[in-house]
Design a protein around this motif. Structure first.
Motif, PDB file in Angstrom:
ATOM      1  N   PRO A 324       0.834  -1.197   0.000  1.00  0.00           N
ATOM      2  CA  PRO A 324       0.000   0.000   0.000  1.00  0.00           C
ATOM      3  C   PRO A 324       0.868   1.246   0.000  1.00  0.00           C
ATOM      4  O   PRO A 324       2.024   1.191   0.427  1.00  0.00           O
ATOM      5  CB  PRO A 324      -0.806  -0.108   1.301  1.00  0.00           C
ATOM      6  N   GLY A 325       0.305   2.357  -0.465  1.00  0.00           N
ATOM      7  CA  GLY A 325       1.058   3.609  -0.439  1.00  0.00           C
ATOM      8  C   GLY A 325       1.860   3.845  -1.705  1.00  0.00           C
ATOM      9  O   GLY A 325       2.891   4.524  -1.669  1.00  0.00           O
ATOM     10  N   LEU A 326       1.420   3.285  -2.818  1.00  0.00           N
ATOM     11  CA  LEU A 326       2.092   3.536  -4.104  1.00  0.00           C
ATOM     12  C   LEU A 326       1.074   4.091  -5.090  1.00  0.00           C
ATOM     13  O   LEU A 326      -0.108   3.770  -5.027  1.00  0.00           O
ATOM     14  CB  LEU A 326       2.666   2.242  -4.683  1.00  0.00           C
ATOM     15  N   ARG A 327       1.557   4.914  -6.010  1.00  0.00           N
ATOM     16  CA  ARG A 327       0.694   5.365  -7.105  1.00  0.00           C
ATOM     17  C   ARG A 327       1.524   5.584  -8.354  1.00  0.00           C
ATOM     18  O   ARG A 327       2.760   5.637  -8.283  1.00  0.00           O
ATOM     19  CB  ARG A 327      -0.061   6.639  -6.703  1.00  0.00           C
ATOM     20  N   LEU A 328       0.830   5.696  -9.480  1.00  0.00           N
ATOM     21  CA  LEU A 328       1.532   5.973 -10.732  1.00  0.00           C
ATOM     22  C   LEU A 328       1.927   7.443 -10.759  1.00  0.00           C
ATOM     23  O   LEU A 328       1.306   8.280 -10.102  1.00  0.00           O
ATOM     24  CB  LEU A 328       0.623   5.673 -11.931  1.00  0.00           C
ATOM     25  N   ASP A 329       2.944   7.757 -11.536  1.00  0.00           N
ATOM     26  CA  ASP A 329       3.344   9.141 -11.766  1.00  0.00           C
ATOM     27  C   ASP A 329       2.431   9.674 -12.875  1.00  0.00           C
ATOM     28  O   ASP A 329       2.392   9.101 -13.965  1.00  0.00           O
ATOM     29  CB  ASP A 329       4.819   9.132 -12.208  1.00  0.00           C
ATOM     30  N   ILE A 342       5.458   5.990  -7.398  1.00  0.00           N
ATOM     31  CA  ILE A 342       5.863   6.933  -6.360  1.00  0.00           C
ATOM     32  C   ILE A 342       4.934   6.770  -5.160  1.00  0.00           C
ATOM     33  O   ILE A 342       4.010   5.965  -5.202  1.00  0.00           O
ATOM     34  CB  ILE A 342       5.819   8.387  -6.899  1.00  0.00           C
ATOM     35  N   GLY A 343       5.197   7.548  -4.113  1.00  0.00           N
ATOM     36  CA  GLY A 343       4.363   7.427  -2.920  1.00  0.00           C
ATOM     37  C   GLY A 343       5.192   6.911  -1.755  1.00  0.00           C
ATOM     38  O   GLY A 343       6.348   6.509  -1.923  1.00  0.00           O
ATOM     39  N   SER A 344       4.557   6.896  -0.586  1.00  0.00           N
ATOM     40  CA  SER A 344       5.302   6.643   0.649  1.00  0.00           C
ATOM     41  C   SER A 344       6.066   5.311   0.638  1.00  0.00           C
ATOM     42  O   SER A 344       7.163   5.209   1.200  1.00  0.00           O
ATOM     43  CB  SER A 344       4.354   6.686   1.844  1.00  0.00           C
ATOM     44  N   ALA A 345       5.497   4.288   0.000  1.00  0.00           N
ATOM     45  CA  ALA A 345       6.152   2.970   0.050  1.00  0.00           C
ATOM     46  C   ALA A 345       7.315   2.851  -0.935  1.00  0.00           C
ATOM     47  O   ALA A 345       8.117   1.915  -0.829  1.00  0.00           O
ATOM     48  CB  ALA A 345       5.130   1.863  -0.218  1.00  0.00           C
ATOM     49  N   ALA A 346       7.404   3.788  -1.892  1.00  0.00           N
ATOM     50  CA  ALA A 346       8.413   3.639  -2.946  1.00  0.00           C
ATOM     51  C   ALA A 346       9.827   3.591  -2.364  1.00  0.00           C
ATOM     52  O   ALA A 346      10.683   2.824  -2.835  1.00  0.00           O
ATOM     53  CB  ALA A 346       8.291   4.764  -3.966  1.00  0.00           C
ATOM     54  N   ALA A 347      10.069   4.376  -1.327  1.00  0.00           N
ATOM     55  CA  ALA A 347      11.419   4.461  -0.757  1.00  0.00           C
ATOM     56  C   ALA A 347      11.858   3.137  -0.125  1.00  0.00           C
ATOM     57  O   ALA A 347      13.056   2.880   0.013  1.00  0.00           O
ATOM     58  CB  ALA A 347      11.463   5.583   0.277  1.00  0.00           C
TER      59      ALA A 347
END
Ligand SMILES: Cc1ncc(COP(=O)(O)O)c(C=O)c1O
Length: 395
Positions: A324-329, A342-347
């Motif tokens: 959870p916490g991902l989205r497309l650019d 991108i989003g909080s989980a990407a890192a």
């Protein structure tokens, strides 16, 4: 209970992405949800929304599901040859070779073809040849809602037959011609069943959509009964089909309907998150590997650009689901060979991790993968071929 990203990563530890999966526990819960809404009316399964023979067989083995709604004649003939019975082809065909094959078929219950004009009967006659067993046909009528005296039409452009008189006239033409048998009536209310009342980013349109759906369902209920009565003046048709995943509960309220269709609800793609009347569990997903990290807040996946059909828009894009916490650019969307998320989980993602995405529609996903990994109880329990995996791509 829904599986977490960690659960899926554990289950698929030995499998390289890209791959597609169906969570059977979620799928059977969705099946039960749809049966509850059908309240005893049999559900015909839309094969286009499943596109996997093994799953179609498993679904049809369960009580409450009866017959398939197919999407091309070559597909119908292929399924028929492999033992599937009670096939209703929901879209008119102009496939001469397949019609010739249907004409040669010596079977009690061949697939039923969809028609809405005499011109289609001419084509069938020419292609299927004389002296054949009767070809069974179903009349499709238009379910759209006409407002402002017909100046505004809410619905999809399918059949030209709208009134009981229109349907009766085609019914007469069918029974008048040798080589045809009238088997049913269908009206698919796409603007009710296939349109969510909570569309993405269109908050202000929601009350209007709800009003239109209610209004259309009421109008259709009366008109469908009248259309069927008019056709039954000509021939004693039993089969009256309507509805889809999004309208099971409203379509079955119509006494005249003998069966509803549903397919998408098994996989529960993202477009079906947008209905207030029912809730399904995401069952079908595809996994793409993280292959590079352009910067700290971005993880880039291989491929992933599997857009859904229909009017192009953000709601047709695949959606990162887990973790959870991902989205497309929004500037890149889902790409042919690369998809940054991108989003909080990407890192937190590392090279080789997988991101699990959901398609916006159901069966189209199967055109991208040869197999579906079946998951149950947090484990991979089987791998079955999609239509594509069997070398079949019908549309
Ligand atoms: C004729 C017809 N009936 C029913 C459906 C509903 O299918 P689903 O339940 O997959 O939305 C469709 C979908 O497009 C359709 O074309």
């Amino acid at each position: 209970m829904a599986l977490s990203w960690e659960d899926y990563e554990r289950a698929f530890a030995g499998v390289d992405a890209p791959f597609a999966l169906v969570d059977l526990d979620a799928m059977w819960e969705n099946a039960a949800e749809m049966l509850a809404r059908a309240a005893g009316t049999p559900i015909r399964v839309a094969s286009k929304s499943v596109r996997c023979r093994a799953l179609l067989e498993a679904i049809l083995a369960r009580e409450g599901f009866r017959g398939l709604m197919t999407f091309t004649l070559p597909e119908s003939l292929w399924l028929h040859e492999r033992g599937f019975e009670d096939l209703l082809l929901a879209y008119p065909t102009a496939d001469h070779a397949a019609l010739a094959e249907l004409g040669r078929l010596d079977t009690e219950r061949p697939p039923i073809l969809m028609v809405d004009s005499a011109e289609q009967l001419d084509l069938i006659d020419a292609a299927a040849g004389a002296g054949r067993r009767a070809i069974r046909v179903c009349i499709e009528f238009d379910t759209s809602l006409w407002l402002a005296g017909g100046r505004v039409k809410v619905g999809v452009k399918r059949s030209p037959l709208r009134t009981p008189a229109d349907a009766r006239a085609l019914a007469r033409e069918i029974v008048r011609r040798p080589g045809f048998e009238l088997a049913g009536v269908m009206g698919y209310e796409a603007h009710i069943a296939g349109v969510g009342d909570k569309p993405l980013g269109k908050l202000l349109e929601r009350p209007a959509i709800r009003w239109l759906k209610r209004r259309s369902a009421a109008e259709l209920s009366e008109r469908r009964a009248a259309v069927v009565a008019a056709v039954r003046e000509v021939a004693p048709v039993e089969l009256v089909n309507g509805g889809g995943t999004g309208s099971i509960h409203s379509t079955v309220r119509e006494q005249v309907v003998t069966e509803v269709t549903a397919g998408s609800g098994f996989y529960a793609p993202t477009l079906f998150d947008r209905y207030s009347g029912f809730k399904l569990r995401p069952a079908a997903m595809f996994a793409m590997p993280v292959v590079r990290r352009p910067s700290g807040g971005v993880a880039t996946l291989l491929g992933g650009g599997y857009h859904a059909s229909g009017a192009a828009g953000a709601d047709r894009l695949p959606a990162p689901h887990l973790p959870p916490g991902l989205r497309l650019d929004s500037r890149e969307g889902a790409g042919e060979v690369q998809t940054p998320v991108i989003g909080s989980a990407a890192a937190t993602l590392r090279i080789g991790d997988r991101v699990y995405l959901r398609h916006a529609k159901a069966g189209e996903l199967c055109e991208r993968f040869d197999s579906l990994h079946l998951v149950s109880g947090g484990r991979v329990v089987d791998e079955v071929p999609t239509y594509r995996g069997e070398g079949r791509s019908f549309l």
